[in-house]
Design a protein around this motif. Structure first.
Motif: not given
Length: 150
Positions: A11-20, A24-35
């Motif tokens: 369960q702990a390993l699965e929680a780590i996987r879900q956090t990763r 990853q989903r949050g880093l996949d796309k970012w807005p123009l203001w960031y760049d």
């Protein structure tokens, strides 16, 4: 949320996987203001070093303030912030980018007072563009590397 004390190792390993996956989903796309913000702040800090010292210090202070705002906005938007120095392969991208930006900064300082009038702009544009490209490369390496973790 399950108490970590009550979790099985699986369960702990699965929680780590879900956090990763969330990161990853949050880093996949970012807005123009960031760049634009990151590239602009980096370019300002590097290019400003070709200006007289008091202006260079002001450029550094403004650039750092912009970076702080970007970190805060990104954290508020996604719920996390990932520094550039982990995991291992992504770390080397960050170190490489830092080395290039430091070299540009040293070049900018070397032109202070005896270089062409366009030197601050040239160093700033180069640093800003390279910061954006380096950020994109780092993100791809980070996602690829963390995808391979158990």
């Amino acid at each position: 949320m399950t108490d970590p004390e009550d979790q099985t190792p699986e369960q702990a390993l699965e929680a780590i996987r879900q956090t990763r996956l969330h990161v990853q989903r949050g880093l996949d796309k970012w807005p123009l203001w960031y760049d634009l913000g990151y590239g602009g702040a980096t370019g300002l800090m590097v290019g400003g070093q070709a200006l007289p010292t008091s202006y260079g210090l002001a450029c550094t202070a403004i650039g750092l303030a912009v970076i702080v705002v970007i970190v805060r906005k990104w954290t508020d938007r996604t719920g996390f912030w990932v520094n550039g120095y982990s995991p291992k392969n992504a770390r080397w991208v960050a170190f490489g980018l830092a080395g290039v930006l430091i070299a540009l900064m040293v070049g900018a300082v070397a032109t202070r007072g005896n270089g062409p009038a366009w030197a601050p702009l040239a160093f700033g544009l180069a640093a800003g563009v390279l910061a954006i490209i380096g950020s994109r490369i780092w993100t791809r390496v980070y996602i690829a590397e963390t995808s391979r973790l158990p």
